[in-house]
Design a protein around this motif. Structure first.
Motif, PDB file in Angstrom:
ATOM      1  N   ASP A  99     -25.847 -73.055 -57.162  1.00 27.47           N
ATOM      2  CA  ASP A  99     -26.326 -74.387 -56.564  1.00 27.47           C
ATOM      3  C   ASP A  99     -25.599 -74.980 -55.342  1.00 27.47           C
ATOM      4  O   ASP A  99     -25.778 -75.918 -54.735  1.00 27.47           O
ATOM      5  CB  ASP A  99     -25.968 -75.207 -57.798  1.00 27.47           C
ATOM      6  N   LEU A 100     -24.772 -74.159 -54.700  1.00 25.67           N
ATOM      7  CA  LEU A 100     -24.014 -74.361 -53.567  1.00 25.67           C
ATOM      8  C   LEU A 100     -24.671 -73.803 -52.387  1.00 25.67           C
ATOM      9  O   LEU A 100     -24.407 -72.544 -52.123  1.00 25.67           O
ATOM     10  CB  LEU A 100     -22.579 -73.894 -53.641  1.00 25.67           C
ATOM     11  N   PRO A 101     -25.369 -74.706 -51.346  1.00 24.13           N
ATOM     12  CA  PRO A 101     -26.012 -73.872 -50.239  1.00 24.13           C
ATOM     13  C   PRO A 101     -25.040 -73.486 -49.264  1.00 24.13           C
ATOM     14  O   PRO A 101     -23.926 -74.054 -49.151  1.00 24.13           O
ATOM     15  CB  PRO A 101     -26.590 -75.409 -49.705  1.00 24.13           C
ATOM     16  N   GLY A 102     -25.231 -72.528 -48.541  1.00 19.49           N
ATOM     17  CA  GLY A 102     -24.257 -71.708 -47.942  1.00 19.49           C
ATOM     18  C   GLY A 102     -23.047 -70.841 -48.287  1.00 19.49           C
ATOM     19  O   GLY A 102     -22.328 -70.191 -47.367  1.00 19.49           O
ATOM     20  N   ALA A 103     -23.292 -70.755 -49.813  1.00 18.53           N
ATOM     21  CA  ALA A 103     -22.385 -70.030 -50.178  1.00 18.53           C
ATOM     22  C   ALA A 103     -23.022 -68.789 -50.915  1.00 18.53           C
ATOM     23  O   ALA A 103     -24.371 -68.749 -51.592  1.00 18.53           O
ATOM     24  CB  ALA A 103     -21.773 -70.701 -51.530  1.00 18.53           C
ATOM     25  N   ARG A 104     -22.400 -67.538 -50.932  1.00 16.87           N
ATOM     26  CA  ARG A 104     -22.787 -66.113 -51.602  1.00 16.87           C
ATOM     27  C   ARG A 104     -21.751 -65.314 -51.876  1.00 16.87           C
ATOM     28  O   ARG A 104     -20.762 -65.907 -51.701  1.00 16.87           O
ATOM     29  CB  ARG A 104     -23.633 -65.493 -50.649  1.00 16.87           C
ATOM     30  N   ALA A 105     -22.188 -64.628 -53.022  1.00 20.43           N
ATOM     31  CA  ALA A 105     -20.876 -63.302 -53.186  1.00 20.43           C
ATOM     32  C   ALA A 105     -21.399 -62.028 -52.985  1.00 20.43           C
ATOM     33  O   ALA A 105     -22.713 -61.703 -53.172  1.00 20.43           O
ATOM     34  CB  ALA A 105     -20.871 -63.435 -54.762  1.00 20.43           C
ATOM     35  N   GLU A 106     -20.423 -61.134 -52.388  1.00 21.25           N
ATOM     36  CA  GLU A 106     -20.904 -59.647 -51.937  1.00 21.25           C
ATOM     37  C   GLU A 106     -19.938 -58.967 -52.588  1.00 21.25           C
ATOM     38  O   GLU A 106     -18.789 -59.133 -52.731  1.00 21.25           O
ATOM     39  CB  GLU A 106     -20.593 -59.670 -50.579  1.00 21.25           C
ATOM     40  N   ASN A 107     -20.278 -57.710 -52.957  1.00 22.44           N
ATOM     41  CA  ASN A 107     -19.718 -56.790 -53.752  1.00 22.44           C
ATOM     42  C   ASN A 107     -19.049 -55.908 -52.819  1.00 22.44           C
ATOM     43  O   ASN A 107     -19.849 -55.205 -51.976  1.00 22.44           O
ATOM     44  CB  ASN A 107     -20.584 -56.109 -54.637  1.00 22.44           C
ATOM     45  N   GLY A 108     -17.666 -55.485 -52.839  1.00 25.33           N
ATOM     46  CA  GLY A 108     -17.083 -54.292 -51.907  1.00 25.33           C
ATOM     47  C   GLY A 108     -15.651 -54.448 -51.928  1.00 25.33           C
ATOM     48  O   GLY A 108     -14.920 -55.220 -52.600  1.00 25.33           O
ATOM     49  N   ASP A 109     -15.184 -53.249 -51.660  1.00 27.03           N
ATOM     50  CA  ASP A 109     -13.841 -53.163 -51.432  1.00 27.03           C
ATOM     51  C   ASP A 109     -13.166 -54.396 -50.140  1.00 27.03           C
ATOM     52  O   ASP A 109     -14.071 -54.245 -48.996  1.00 27.03           O
ATOM     53  CB  ASP A 109     -13.240 -51.724 -50.948  1.00 27.03           C
ATOM     54  N   CYS A 110     -12.513 -55.114 -50.543  1.00 29.23           N
ATOM     55  CA  CYS A 110     -12.138 -56.239 -49.306  1.00 29.23           C
ATOM     56  C   CYS A 110     -11.719 -55.565 -47.917  1.00 29.23           C
ATOM     57  O   CYS A 110     -12.374 -56.245 -47.017  1.00 29.23           O
ATOM     58  CB  CYS A 110     -11.002 -57.255 -49.702  1.00 29.23           C
ATOM     59  N   THR A 111     -11.049 -54.678 -47.892  1.00 26.34           N
ATOM     60  CA  THR A 111     -10.543 -54.099 -46.710  1.00 26.34           C
ATOM     61  C   THR A 111     -11.622 -53.660 -45.715  1.00 26.34           C
ATOM     62  O   THR A 111     -12.109 -54.026 -44.701  1.00 26.34           O
ATOM     63  CB  THR A 111      -9.440 -53.111 -46.843  1.00 26.34           C
ATOM     64  N   GLN A 112     -12.539 -52.736 -46.608  1.00 27.72           N
ATOM     65  CA  GLN A 112     -13.812 -52.098 -45.932  1.00 27.72           C
ATOM     66  C   GLN A 112     -14.711 -53.248 -45.569  1.00 27.72           C
ATOM     67  O   GLN A 112     -15.324 -53.209 -44.531  1.00 27.72           O
ATOM     68  CB  GLN A 112     -14.275 -51.342 -46.821  1.00 27.72           C
ATOM     69  N   TRP A 113     -14.872 -54.366 -46.687  1.00 33.07           N
ATOM     70  CA  TRP A 113     -15.856 -55.448 -46.052  1.00 33.07           C
ATOM     71  C   TRP A 113     -15.548 -56.133 -44.925  1.00 33.07           C
ATOM     72  O   TRP A 113     -16.304 -56.486 -44.057  1.00 33.07           O
ATOM     73  CB  TRP A 113     -16.152 -56.416 -47.461  1.00 33.07           C
TER      74      TRP A 113
END
Ligand SMILES: C[S@@+](CC[C@H](N)C(=O)[O-])C[C@H]1O[C@@H](n2cnc3c(N)ncnc32)[C@H](O)[C@@H]1O
Length: 440
Positions: free
Chosen positions: A338-352
């Motif tokens: 419900d929060l415009p502008g927010a999203r989640a992505e999956n991955g290793d933080c350093t690589q991302w």
């Protein structure tokens, strides 16, 4: 730092020696010396003489520059020693409360000493180590009744207990005074779970029913008969093919302020009943997100810090929660929906982060909350290059925090603030929140 002993013979495990403990060391132990050799002693306290049993360090089985021991009898007690809050914990008892025999204010003083020593040793120079002080969680009076997640172990005879200190043995246990009341009241140690159960996870969320996960490779969820004691409790079975909700949907709900987060029963959530709310408030204040900001929440879990940042950044902003677990990422997507502008992505933080920077992304502000291993040199270097204004580093392991703060200083940042909070009372663990800013 204590010098290694010239003779690196392994500890003669099982031998009893008399030791006088001195200052605290990282990991909850206290430093003593025996015939010139440094011995790290568990279950003791500062300025205390004990009879201790030597134990072999599995990581240094072939040779041991330092020895390890656990206190079995107190000869001259420390002034910090008190009757333990959990007699079943400690040497020859269960793990998970290694400072239960130390007065609560002394636990915080000792943890402060360790934190300050780690910062000095890592050569953190922009924040005076003496300003780092471990404080109680606001509203926590006695350090009891805080744990919202407890794992019980089950032995081959079906008895429910907990793992021993430094051991895989299942030790009997009556109750866990560190657990919240909803967990104690279930009284799982008096239950005989289904044959084949290897462990039980019990989760008491801040919103909605308690959940119990019955864990065993060969358990058949269809054959499970739920006992009356689990009435009103959500129940899942975790076997070799995954998690099978039996009652409920395999998740719990956690309320933080007015917001509810869905968390997998087996997923990460801050354990202390006050932690999520406290950390969310501190991180929001420290990040200081303005409308339109670009923010990354690294090691984001189910989106706890991203939600606060997204509210402040508004529809004109961009907030990404980056998380390695696929289930947690899916739940973060749901929690942030419900929060415009927010999203989640999956991955290793350093690589991302590496990929994001290569494609030109430059966040104003970043919060990161890595596991105990910390962020590490590569991620700190990338963030110090790319982040415009501020980095907030949440840490459950002060040794890796100190290392990573020193790396940020070397890259031209300064530690503008550091708070440490006792979110794990009666254990040596602490939570810290550091604020990093560019020096120029
Ligand atoms: C200490 S928890 C913090 C979660 C969240 N900030 C919160 O407070 O609820 C660390 C999280 O990092 C995730 N994680 C661990 N290693 C990771 C990695 N290399 N890359 C991305 N996420 C990782 C874990 O799955 C876990 O959810």
């Amino acid at each position: 730092m204590a010098a290694p002993h010239a003779d690196d013979a392994p500890a003669p495990a099982g031998r009893m020696i008399t030791l006088t403990c001195d200052r605290p060391a990282a990991g909850g132990t206290f430093v003593a010396r025996h015939e010139g050799r440094v011995v790290f002693v568990r279950g003791s306290a500062p300025a205390e003489t004990v009879i201790a049993r030597l134990v072999e360090d599995p990581q240094e089985a072939a040779k041991a520059r330092f020895w390890r021991a656990e206190a079995v009898e107190v000869l001259e007690p420390s002034t910090d020693r008190v009757p333990t809050v959990w007699p079943e914990a400690g040497t020859d008892g269960v793990g998970g409360a290694d400072w239960a025999h130390i007065a609560l204010p002394a636990q915080r003083r000792i943890a402060t000493e360790v934190l300050q020593e780690l910062l000095s040793r890592a050569k953190v120079t922009t924040f005076p180590p003496e300003d780092a002080q471990v404080e109680p969680a606001p509203g926590d009076r006695d350090g009891l009744g805080w744990r919202t997640r407890v794992r019980y172990a089950v032995d081959a005879a079906g008895r429910v207990g907990m793992r021993g200190w430094r051991s895989h043995d299942v030790r009997p246990v009556g109750s866990d005074p560190l657990a919240v009341r909803a967990i104690s009241e279930l009284d799982l140690p008096s239950w005989t779970p289904p044959r084949g159960t290897e462990a039980l996870d019990v989760i008491a969320p801040s919103d909605g029913p308690v959940a119990v996960v019955i864990i065993g490779r060969d358990l058949d969820p269809a054959a499970l008969e739920l006992p009356a004691r689990l009435d009103g409790v959500d129940v899942s079975v975790q076997n070799s093919s995954g998690l099978h909700p039996v009652r409920g949907d395999g998740t719990v709900r956690e309320k933080v302020g007015e917001r509810s987060f869905v968390v997998a029963q087996t997923g990460f959530w801050q354990s202390h009943r006050l932690a999520a709310e406290l950390l969310a408030e501190v991180v929001a204040a420290d990040l200081g997100v303005r409308e339109g900001d670009t923010v990354w929440d690294l090691y984001g879990g189910v989106g706890l810090f991203a939600a606060g940042a997204a509210r402040a950044a508004g529809a004109a902003g961009s907030v990404v929660s980056v998380e390695g677990g696929t289930r947690a990422t899916a739940l973060a997507t749901r929690n942030l929906g419900d929060l415009p502008g927010a999203r989640a992505e999956n991955g290793d933080c350093t690589q991302w982060v590496k990929r994001a920077i290569t494609s030109g992304a430059r966040p104003n502000r970043v919060v990161l909350d890595p596991p105990r291993a910390g962020a590490g040199a590569e991620l700190m270097r990338l963030l110090c290059e790319a982040v415009g204004e501020r980095i907030v580093y949440v840490s459950c392991e002060p040794s890796t925090l100190a290392r990573d703060l020193a790396a940020a200083e070397a890259a031209g940042w300064r530690v503008a603030d550091l708070r440490a909070v006792d979110l794990f009372p009666h254990t040596h663990h602490i939570e810290s929140i550091a604020v990093l800013e560019r020096t120029a």
